[in-house]
Scaffold this motif. Sequence first.
Motif, mmCIF file in Angstrom:
data_model
loop_
_atom_site.group_PDB
_atom_site.id
_atom_site.type_symbol
_atom_site.label_atom_id
_atom_site.label_comp_id
_atom_site.label_asym_id
_atom_site.label_seq_id
_atom_site.Cartn_x
_atom_site.Cartn_y
_atom_site.Cartn_z
ATOM 1 N N LEU A 171 -14.709 -37.328 7.809
ATOM 2 C CA LEU A 171 -14.899 -38.479 6.928
ATOM 3 C C LEU A 171 -13.572 -38.701 6.207
ATOM 4 O O LEU A 171 -13.151 -37.870 5.399
ATOM 5 N N PRO A 172 -12.881 -39.823 6.495
ATOM 6 C CA PRO A 172 -11.542 -40.032 5.944
ATOM 7 C C PRO A 172 -11.556 -40.454 4.472
ATOM 8 O O PRO A 172 -12.583 -40.907 3.950
ATOM 9 N N THR A 173 -10.418 -40.306 3.824
ATOM 10 C CA THR A 173 -10.262 -40.747 2.438
ATOM 11 C C THR A 173 -10.636 -42.221 2.321
ATOM 12 O O THR A 173 -10.254 -43.037 3.153
ATOM 13 N N GLY A 174 -11.422 -42.545 1.310
ATOM 14 C CA GLY A 174 -11.846 -43.921 1.078
ATOM 15 C C GLY A 174 -13.137 -44.314 1.751
ATOM 16 O O GLY A 174 -13.678 -45.388 1.498
ATOM 17 N N ALA A 175 -13.681 -43.448 2.618
ATOM 18 C CA ALA A 175 -14.921 -43.774 3.326
ATOM 19 C C ALA A 175 -16.097 -43.746 2.351
ATOM 20 O O ALA A 175 -16.222 -42.834 1.535
ATOM 21 N N PRO A 176 -16.991 -44.740 2.448
ATOM 22 C CA PRO A 176 -18.186 -44.726 1.594
ATOM 23 C C PRO A 176 -19.212 -43.733 2.146
ATOM 24 O O PRO A 176 -19.491 -43.733 3.343
ATOM 25 N N VAL A 177 -19.742 -42.892 1.269
ATOM 26 C CA VAL A 177 -20.713 -41.878 1.684
ATOM 27 C C VAL A 177 -21.916 -41.915 0.756
ATOM 28 O O VAL A 177 -21.855 -42.448 -0.352
ATOM 29 N N VAL A 178 -23.006 -41.322 1.222
ATOM 30 C CA VAL A 178 -24.202 -41.186 0.411
ATOM 31 C C VAL A 178 -24.569 -39.699 0.370
ATOM 32 O O VAL A 178 -24.442 -38.989 1.373
ATOM 33 N N VAL A 179 -25.009 -39.220 -0.787
ATOM 34 C CA VAL A 179 -25.387 -37.818 -0.951
ATOM 35 C C VAL A 179 -26.796 -37.623 -0.400
ATOM 36 O O VAL A 179 -27.737 -38.292 -0.826
ATOM 37 N N VAL A 180 -26.930 -36.698 0.560
ATOM 38 C CA VAL A 180 -28.225 -36.444 1.192
ATOM 39 C C VAL A 180 -28.744 -35.033 0.922
ATOM 40 O O VAL A 180 -29.872 -34.717 1.272
ATOM 41 N N GLY A 181 -27.932 -34.190 0.303
ATOM 42 C CA GLY A 181 -28.367 -32.826 0.011
ATOM 43 C C GLY A 181 -27.414 -32.132 -0.934
ATOM 44 O O GLY A 181 -26.299 -32.597 -1.182
ATOM 45 N N ILE A 182 -27.883 -31.012 -1.448
ATOM 46 C CA ILE A 182 -27.069 -30.200 -2.360
ATOM 47 C C ILE A 182 -27.189 -28.751 -1.907
ATOM 48 O O ILE A 182 -28.291 -28.227 -1.741
ATOM 49 N N ARG A 183 -26.075 -28.108 -1.708
ATOM 50 C CA ARG A 183 -26.055 -26.700 -1.298
ATOM 51 C C ARG A 183 -26.099 -25.821 -2.544
ATOM 52 O O ARG A 183 -25.743 -26.257 -3.639
ATOM 53 N N ASP A 184 -26.511 -24.577 -2.354
ATOM 54 C CA ASP A 184 -26.637 -23.650 -3.480
ATOM 55 C C ASP A 184 -25.335 -23.453 -4.242
ATOM 56 O O ASP A 184 -25.347 -23.140 -5.418
ATOM 57 N N ASP A 185 -24.222 -23.608 -3.599
ATOM 58 C CA ASP A 185 -22.944 -23.374 -4.250
ATOM 59 C C ASP A 185 -22.369 -24.662 -4.861
ATOM 60 O O ASP A 185 -21.168 -24.808 -5.006
ATOM 61 N N ASP A 186 -23.248 -25.592 -5.245
ATOM 62 C CA ASP A 186 -22.852 -26.849 -5.886
ATOM 63 C C ASP A 186 -21.915 -27.691 -5.031
ATOM 64 O O ASP A 186 -20.968 -28.295 -5.533
ATOM 65 N N VAL A 187 -22.175 -27.706 -3.754
ATOM 66 C CA VAL A 187 -21.441 -28.548 -2.819
ATOM 67 C C VAL A 187 -22.415 -29.606 -2.309
ATOM 68 O O VAL A 187 -23.541 -29.297 -1.938
ATOM 69 N N LEU A 188 -21.967 -30.855 -2.305
ATOM 70 C CA LEU A 188 -22.825 -31.942 -1.845
ATOM 71 C C LEU A 188 -22.777 -32.072 -0.333
ATOM 72 O O LEU A 188 -21.732 -31.884 0.273
ATOM 73 N N GLU A 189 -23.921 -32.400 0.246
ATOM 74 C CA GLU A 189 -23.971 -32.769 1.663
ATOM 75 C C GLU A 189 -23.967 -34.284 1.698
ATOM 76 O O GLU A 189 -24.801 -34.935 1.058
ATOM 77 N N VAL A 190 -23.004 -34.863 2.422
ATOM 78 C CA VAL A 190 -22.875 -36.313 2.464
ATOM 79 C C VAL A 190 -22.890 -36.827 3.900
ATOM 80 O O VAL A 190 -22.587 -36.086 4.834
ATOM 81 N N LEU A 191 -23.265 -38.075 4.041
ATOM 82 C CA LEU A 191 -23.214 -38.772 5.323
ATOM 83 C C LEU A 191 -22.457 -40.069 5.121
ATOM 84 O O LEU A 191 -22.511 -40.671 4.028
ATOM 85 N N LEU A 192 -21.803 -40.530 6.166
ATOM 86 C CA LEU A 192 -21.138 -41.834 6.126
ATOM 87 C C LEU A 192 -22.197 -42.864 5.808
ATOM 88 O O LEU A 192 -23.273 -42.873 6.397
ATOM 89 N N LEU A 193 -21.929 -43.746 4.877
ATOM 90 C CA LEU A 193 -22.928 -44.701 4.410
ATOM 91 C C LEU A 193 -23.482 -45.557 5.540
ATOM 92 O O LEU A 193 -24.685 -45.807 5.609
ATOM 93 N N SER A 194 -22.666 -45.966 6.467
ATOM 94 C CA SER A 194 -23.135 -46.812 7.563
ATOM 95 C C SER A 194 -24.035 -46.068 8.536
ATOM 96 O O SER A 194 -24.755 -46.684 9.318
ATOM 97 N N SER A 195 -24.028 -44.733 8.530
ATOM 98 C CA SER A 195 -24.856 -43.964 9.464
ATOM 99 C C SER A 195 -26.241 -43.657 8.904
ATOM 100 O O SER A 195 -27.080 -43.114 9.612
#
Length: 191
Positions: free
Chosen positions: A162-186
């Motif tokens: 996922l390149p810099t500037g790409a729009p993403v949506v948060v779909v999950g949260i990992r235990d170590d406070d890391v977000l799981e994201v997907l490209l918004l268009s997908s």
Amino acid sequence: MTTFLLTCALVGGVLLLAQLVFGSIGAEHDATTHDGSLTPLHNGAHEASSGLQLFSVRALTAAVAFFGIGGLGARSLGAATPLTIITAILLGAMGMFGVAVSMRAMLGLQRDATLDIRNAMGKVGTVYVPVPGSLGGVGKVTLAVQGRTVEYQAVTLEGSVLPTGAPVVVVGIRDDDVLEVLLLSSVDGVQ
């Protein structure tokens, strides 16, 4: 009449001072709420939007103090007894209202502003540092959470970077406070 007004001013003033001292050291929380009323708190929290607490201990104490001070002031200016009583009542009411408004304003400042990562779920953000694909590493995204722009580490389950500037949506949260994201268009249903 003067003795009664002086008693009101002294008793109200001393009680207000005591409430100020005990409030500053936190001793008031055992018997009263944050606004000085005798109503117990719900789940340890007070909602500032619950209205003015005109009949709280602080507001009533202020009313007594200002009643006495106002009456004494009118009396010292040579006002007749009816005018003295009217002045005392008006100043007492103004003191009670002033304290209630002040307490409401101060309680509004006591909200918890701690950032909760769970509030990022479903939010749309922008890739700040490229996110490697297929859980290949960690990148960073920025998004608005709780009224402020924040930066979180992020991973993606998708196969490509996922390149810099790409729009993403948060779909999950990992235990170590890391977000799981997907490209918004997908994401299904999102353009």
